[in-house]
Structure formats: C-alpha cells, structure tokens
Design a protein around this motif. Structure first.
Motif, PDB file in Angstrom:
ATOM      1  N   TYR A   1      59.211  41.002  84.151  1.00 36.91           N
ATOM      2  CA  TYR A   1      57.974  41.463  83.501  1.00 36.91           C
ATOM      3  C   TYR A   1      57.125  42.160  84.544  1.00 36.91           C
ATOM      4  N   ASP A   2      56.466  43.219  84.146  1.00 36.49           N
ATOM      5  CA  ASP A   2      55.525  43.873  85.055  1.00 36.49           C
ATOM      6  C   ASP A   2      54.440  44.569  84.235  1.00 36.49           C
ATOM      7  N   ALA A   3      53.282  44.730  84.847  1.00 38.04           N
ATOM      8  CA  ALA A   3      52.188  45.485  84.226  1.00 38.04           C
ATOM      9  C   ALA A   3      51.405  46.155  85.340  1.00 38.04           C
ATOM     10  N   HIS A   4      50.939  47.343  85.090  1.00 36.84           N
ATOM     11  CA  HIS A   4      50.060  48.038  86.034  1.00 36.84           C
ATOM     12  C   HIS A   4      48.895  48.636  85.261  1.00 36.84           C
ATOM     13  N   ARG A   5      47.806  48.847  86.004  1.00 38.36           N
ATOM     14  CA  ARG A   5      46.561  49.360  85.437  1.00 38.36           C
ATOM     15  C   ARG A   5      46.634  50.885  85.307  1.00 38.36           C
TER      16      ARG A   5
ATOM     17  N   MET B   1      61.086  50.321  85.762  1.00 36.67           N
ATOM     18  CA  MET B   1      62.027  50.069  86.864  1.00 36.67           C
ATOM     19  C   MET B   1      61.766  48.689  87.479  1.00 36.67           C
ATOM     20  N   HIS B   2      60.488  48.328  87.621  1.00 32.88           N
ATOM     21  CA  HIS B   2      60.152  47.049  88.253  1.00 32.88           C
ATOM     22  C   HIS B   2      60.599  45.872  87.390  1.00 32.88           C
ATOM     23  N   ALA B   3      60.387  45.953  86.076  1.00 36.54           N
ATOM     24  CA  ALA B   3      60.789  44.850  85.195  1.00 36.54           C
ATOM     25  C   ALA B   3      62.307  44.691  85.188  1.00 36.54           C
TER      26      ALA B   3
HETATM   27 MG    MG Z   1      55.146  46.632  89.632  1.00 33.52          MG
END
Ligand code: MG
Length: 162
Positions: A8-12, A42-44
């Motif tokens: 899981y990932d999230a960015h602002r 890509m990060h998730a």
């Molecule tokens: Mg990230």
C-alpha cells in the motif's frame, strides 16, 4: 512453495509536480510529492513483492533520506526489488494492483502502466493487472488531496538448480 504479499502507498498531490503513475507521466495540474518520483503504483507493487518474500519494506531498502534516490525513477526501484527476489530464489507469478484517485481519469493510461510493470518484472502482461477506482468524493483521495495504490503479489520459489 508459494507466498502472497500486499502493498500500500499514498502520496500527497501538489502543484508543480509531474504526475507519474505506473511509469506513465500523465498530464494533470498536480503531481505527487515525494523524495523519488512518488509513483504510488510502482511503490505498492514493490512492497507487495517484498512482503511476499518477507524481505522487509521499500522504505527499509530505499530510505527517503538517501540523496541518491532524489527524483528516482521508481521503475528502477521495482527492477531492483525484482532482482532481490531473484537473489532469494523467488519469482513473481502475478500481481494485481488498484489505483485510488478521484481525478484524472486513469483508464486510458492503464495499458501503458501494465506494460511498464510487466517490463520491470520481466513478466507477461497477462500476469500483471492494474485497475483504478475513485472513492466517490470520500476521504483524502476523493478530496484530491492525494492518490493511493494497493497491490497484491503471488510469488513462487524457483526450482532447485533452475
Ligand atoms: Mg511511496
């Protein structure tokens, strides 16, 4: 032996940044903030693969205070994660990911994202799924404060001598 992992990932979202999702730069007034290119997809996927192999998380391998990773192309990070799995005698079977964003409309970009992920993982595109959803205006994604992604990955151990 098979293993499964989640990521899981999230960015602002912020003005003045390119929006890069699954290695595709998408025309949009805002992009994702982060030390790297902030490619949540890509990060998730990378975290799902690391999790399946119990190899820790992306932040442990690629710390956000590493100056060498400033503005990094996250496809390169995913390739390095794939190499870690190979080193540990694992190979990906399939990955499935969901992008969570109110805007922009992501459907037209999904084939290119799948192709980029498949190339980084050296997998056929049929084994790489990318989906997109909105949250109907709810939460930080719905309010367009950020974009999130989640992923699952199945991996299998490589045969002895293979
Ligand atoms: Mg990230």
């Amino acid at each position: 032996m098979i293993r499964i992992g989640t990521g899981y990932d999230a960015h602002r979202l912020a003005p003045g940044r390119p929006l890069v999702l699954g290695g595709v730069t998408i025309g949009h007034p805002q992009g994702l903030e982060g030390h790297s290119d902030a490619d949540v997809l890509m990060h998730a996927v990378a975290d799902a693969l690391l999790g399946a192999a119990a190899l820790g998380d992306l932040g442990a391998h690629f710390p956000s205070d590493d100056p060498g990773l400033a503005g990094a192309d996250s496809a390169g990070l995913l390739r390095r994660v794939a190499a870690m799995l190979t080193e540990a005698r694992w190979r990906a079977v399939n990955v499935d990911a969901t992008l969570i964003a109110e805007r922009p409309r992501l459907a037209p970009h999904i084939p290119a994202m799948r192709a980029n992920l498949a190339r980084a993982l050296e997998l056929p595109e049929a084994q790489v799924s990318v989906k997109a959803t909105t949250t109907d205006g709810l939460g930080f994604t719905g309010l367009e404060q950020g974009i999130a992604a989640q992923a699952v990955a199945l991996i299998e151990s490589m045969p002895e001598g293979g």
